[in-house]
Scaffold this motif. Structure first.
Motif, PDB file in Angstrom:
ATOM      1  N   ALA A 248      81.121 -29.844  35.401  1.00  0.00           N
ATOM      2  CA  ALA A 248      80.862 -28.622  35.844  1.00  0.00           C
ATOM      3  C   ALA A 248      80.829 -28.612  36.715  1.00  0.00           C
ATOM      4  CB  ALA A 248      79.149 -28.229  35.050  1.00  0.00           C
ATOM      5  N   PRO A 249      81.496 -27.872  37.246  1.00  0.00           N
ATOM      6  CA  PRO A 249      82.328 -27.735  39.118  1.00  0.00           C
ATOM      7  C   PRO A 249      81.562 -25.869  39.336  1.00  0.00           C
ATOM      8  CG  PRO A 249      84.308 -27.557  37.983  1.00  0.00           C
ATOM      9  CD  PRO A 249      83.170 -28.447  36.918  1.00  0.00           C
ATOM     10  N   ARG A 250      81.627 -26.103  40.648  1.00  0.00           N
ATOM     11  CA  ARG A 250      80.241 -25.462  41.184  1.00  0.00           C
ATOM     12  C   ARG A 250      81.178 -24.177  41.999  1.00  0.00           C
ATOM     13  NH1 ARG A 250      75.666 -27.105  41.117  1.00  0.00           N
ATOM     14  NH2 ARG A 250      75.726 -27.179  43.859  1.00  0.00           N
ATOM     15  N   ARG A 251      82.711 -25.320  42.419  1.00  0.00           N
ATOM     16  CA  ARG A 251      83.608 -24.565  43.307  1.00  0.00           C
ATOM     17  C   ARG A 251      84.762 -26.488  43.594  1.00  0.00           C
ATOM     18  NH1 ARG A 251      80.615 -28.431  45.846  1.00  0.00           N
ATOM     19  NH2 ARG A 251      78.581 -25.866  45.592  1.00  0.00           N
ATOM     20  N   ARG A 252      86.297 -25.140  44.142  1.00  0.00           N
ATOM     21  CA  ARG A 252      87.235 -26.240  43.823  1.00  0.00           C
ATOM     22  C   ARG A 252      88.218 -26.259  45.073  1.00  0.00           C
ATOM     23  NH1 ARG A 252      87.917 -24.060  38.399  1.00  0.00           N
ATOM     24  NH2 ARG A 252      87.699 -25.760  36.704  1.00  0.00           N
ATOM     25  N   LEU A 253      88.285 -27.414  46.036  1.00  0.00           N
ATOM     26  CA  LEU A 253      89.461 -28.031  46.661  1.00  0.00           C
ATOM     27  C   LEU A 253      90.538 -27.591  46.682  1.00  0.00           C
ATOM     28  CD1 LEU A 253      89.638 -28.158  49.986  1.00  0.00           C
ATOM     29  CD2 LEU A 253      88.496 -30.660  49.299  1.00  0.00           C
ATOM     30  N   VAL A 254      91.450 -27.292  46.536  1.00  0.00           N
ATOM     31  CA  VAL A 254      92.828 -27.268  46.108  1.00  0.00           C
ATOM     32  C   VAL A 254      93.582 -27.798  47.432  1.00  0.00           C
ATOM     33  CG1 VAL A 254      95.015 -26.226  45.423  1.00  0.00           C
ATOM     34  CG2 VAL A 254      93.219 -25.095  44.497  1.00  0.00           C
ATOM     35  N   VAL A 255      94.526 -29.070  47.195  1.00  0.00           N
ATOM     36  CA  VAL A 255      94.855 -29.160  48.368  1.00  0.00           C
ATOM     37  C   VAL A 255      96.923 -29.861  48.551  1.00  0.00           C
ATOM     38  CG1 VAL A 255      95.230 -31.564  49.812  1.00  0.00           C
ATOM     39  CG2 VAL A 255      92.926 -31.354  48.284  1.00  0.00           C
ATOM     40  N   LEU A 256      96.857 -29.280  49.466  1.00  0.00           N
ATOM     41  CA  LEU A 256      98.368 -28.772  49.262  1.00  0.00           C
ATOM     42  C   LEU A 256      99.397 -30.027  50.192  1.00  0.00           C
ATOM     43  CD1 LEU A 256      98.575 -24.922  48.955  1.00  0.00           C
ATOM     44  CD2 LEU A 256      99.008 -27.001  47.048  1.00  0.00           C
ATOM     45  N   PRO A 257      99.797 -31.222  49.969  1.00  0.00           N
ATOM     46  CA  PRO A 257     100.662 -32.176  50.483  1.00  0.00           C
ATOM     47  C   PRO A 257     101.769 -31.622  51.576  1.00  0.00           C
ATOM     48  CG  PRO A 257     100.362 -33.358  48.148  1.00  0.00           C
ATOM     49  CD  PRO A 257      99.836 -30.839  48.349  1.00  0.00           C
TER      50      PRO A 257
ATOM     51  N   GLY B 134      79.427 -33.545  43.974  1.00  0.00           N
ATOM     52  CA  GLY B 134      79.426 -34.231  42.071  1.00  0.00           C
ATOM     53  C   GLY B 134      79.583 -31.868  41.782  1.00  0.00           C
ATOM     54  N   ALA B 135      79.252 -31.312  42.791  1.00  0.00           N
ATOM     55  CA  ALA B 135      79.815 -29.564  42.349  1.00  0.00           C
ATOM     56  C   ALA B 135      81.096 -29.574  42.454  1.00  0.00           C
ATOM     57  CB  ALA B 135      78.747 -29.314  42.342  1.00  0.00           C
ATOM     58  N   THR B 136      82.098 -29.669  43.725  1.00  0.00           N
ATOM     59  CA  THR B 136      83.646 -29.760  44.102  1.00  0.00           C
ATOM     60  C   THR B 136      84.621 -30.975  43.058  1.00  0.00           C
ATOM     61  OG1 THR B 136      81.598 -29.578  46.157  1.00  0.00           O
ATOM     62  CG2 THR B 136      84.838 -29.887  46.386  1.00  0.00           C
ATOM     63  N   GLU B 137      84.887 -30.158  42.741  1.00  0.00           N
ATOM     64  CA  GLU B 137      86.376 -30.560  41.529  1.00  0.00           C
ATOM     65  C   GLU B 137      87.746 -30.101  42.902  1.00  0.00           C
ATOM     66  OE1 GLU B 137      88.096 -31.243  37.899  1.00  0.00           O
ATOM     67  OE2 GLU B 137      88.537 -29.018  38.368  1.00  0.00           O
ATOM     68  N   VAL B 138      88.550 -31.491  43.100  1.00  0.00           N
ATOM     69  CA  VAL B 138      89.445 -32.061  43.888  1.00  0.00           C
ATOM     70  C   VAL B 138      90.843 -31.652  43.537  1.00  0.00           C
ATOM     71  CG1 VAL B 138      90.312 -32.849  46.056  1.00  0.00           C
ATOM     72  CG2 VAL B 138      88.055 -33.123  45.346  1.00  0.00           C
ATOM     73  N   LEU B 139      90.980 -30.722  43.316  1.00  0.00           N
ATOM     74  CA  LEU B 139      92.713 -31.111  43.324  1.00  0.00           C
ATOM     75  C   LEU B 139      93.856 -30.823  43.460  1.00  0.00           C
ATOM     76  CD1 LEU B 139      92.670 -27.608  40.549  1.00  0.00           C
ATOM     77  CD2 LEU B 139      91.952 -29.559  39.813  1.00  0.00           C
ATOM     78  N   VAL B 140      94.500 -31.307  43.223  1.00  0.00           N
ATOM     79  CA  VAL B 140      95.812 -32.600  44.654  1.00  0.00           C
ATOM     80  C   VAL B 140      96.605 -31.995  43.980  1.00  0.00           C
ATOM     81  CG1 VAL B 140      96.618 -33.551  46.266  1.00  0.00           C
ATOM     82  CG2 VAL B 140      94.481 -34.049  45.791  1.00  0.00           C
TER      83      VAL B 140
END
Length: 251
Positions: A19-28, A46-52
C-alpha cells in the motif's frame, strides 16, 4: 514483441510495497537497465514503492526494438507512468535518465495535470546547456572507450565479442538519443529540482548542474558527492539515505 505503454512492461519493481503512499521512479543512464538499481528496491521505507524503468532492447525486453529518439521515449514512459500517479511521484534520473526525467515531468504536467513531488537529476547538464556529441556515429571501439572512461559497467565483459554484440546495440541507441537531444529552452517545471553529481565526473561540472536552477522556480537544491560519473555506486548508502529523507520530508 511489446512496444506499447504497459506499465508492467516499462517498470520493474525490485521489492513489493502493498500500500504505497509515494513512488520513486528511477530512469537509468544510457546503456543502463533496471537491474543496475536492484539494491534500491530495499533502500527505502515500507511506504515508498520504487519503480525502475526498463528500456526496450535489454534483458527481458531484448527482442524489442530500441528507441532512438528522446521524444518517443519520453512519450512512452509518460504514458506507462500514468496508472501509477494515484500517489505522489518523485522522479530520479541518472545521466541520460536525467534528461528523460525532465521531459517526462514536463509531459506529466502539461498533458495530464500531474505535478511530481520532486525531480531529482544526476550527472547531466541542464536542458538548455546540454552539448550533443556524435558518439553514436562512431565505431564500436570508441563506444567501448567511452564506457570505460565513465565507469559503471563491468567493462571487462566488453572484451568478449559475443557479449559486445549483445550489449552495444542498446548502448548505441541510447547514445543516439543523447547525441540528438540538443539544447532547448529552459522550460520550468512545477516542482522542486534536486541535483546530484560526483566531484570528479569527467563530462559534467558542478556549474553545469547548477544551471538546473533555471528550470526550478519552485525550489532548487544541489549536492556534490565524492566520485566520478557513477558516484552513485560507491555512494549508494549515502545517496539513498539522503534521497529517502527528501521523499519523507525529513531532510
Amino acid at each position: 514483441m511489446t512496444t506499447g505503454t504497459d506499465g508492467t512492461t516499462w517498470f520493474r519493481r525490485h521489492s513489493t510495497t502493498p500500500a504505497p503512499r509515494r513512488r520513486l521512479v528511477v530512469l537509468p543512464h544510457a546503456g543502463g537497465s533496471a537491474s543496475f538499481f536492484h539494491a534500491w528496491g530495499s533502500a527505502f521505507d515500507g511506504a515508498t514503492e520504487v519503480l525502475v524503468a526498463q528500456y526496450p532492447g535489454r534483458q527481458e525486453r531484448f527482442n524489442e526494438p530500441c528507441v532512438e529518439r528522446m521524444d518517443v521515449l519520453a512519450d512512452r514512459v509518460t504514458a506507462a507512468l500514468l496508472p501509477f500517479a494515484d500517489v505522489p511521484l518523485t522522479l530520479f534520473g541518472h545521466s541520460m535518465g536525467a534528461s528523460l526525467a525532465y521531459e517526462v515531468t514536463l509531459r506529466l504536467e502539461e498533458r495530464h495535470r500531474v505535478t511530481p513531488a520532486a525531480l531529482h537529476v544526476s550527472s547531466r547538464k541542464a536542458p538548455h546547456r546540454v552539448t550533443p556529441r556524435d558518439l553514436h556515429r562512431r565505431g564500436d571501439d570508441e563506444l567501448v572507450a567511452e564506457l570505460r572512461k565513465l565507469g559503471g559497467t563491468d567493462t571487462a565483459l566488453l572484451d568478449d565479442p559475443d557479449i559486445r554484440q549483445l550489449v552495444l546495440p542498446p548502448v548505441r541507441a541510447d547514445f543516439t538519443i543523447v547525441g540528438t537531444y540538443g539544447p532547448r529552452p529552459a522550460t520550468p517545471v512545477g516542482c522542486p529540482v534536486h541535483t546530484w553529481i560526483g566531484d570528479t565526473d569527467p563530462n559534467v561540472a558542478v556549474r553545469d548542474m547548477d544551471a538546473w536552477a533555471d528550470v526550478a522556480p519552485h525550489g532548487f537544491r544541489s549536492r556534490v558527492m565524492p566520485g566520478g560519473h557513477f558516484y552513485l555506486v560507491q555512494q549508494h548508502e549515502t545517496l539513498t539515505r539522503e534521497l529517502a529523507g527528501h521523499l519523507t520530508g525529513t531532510t
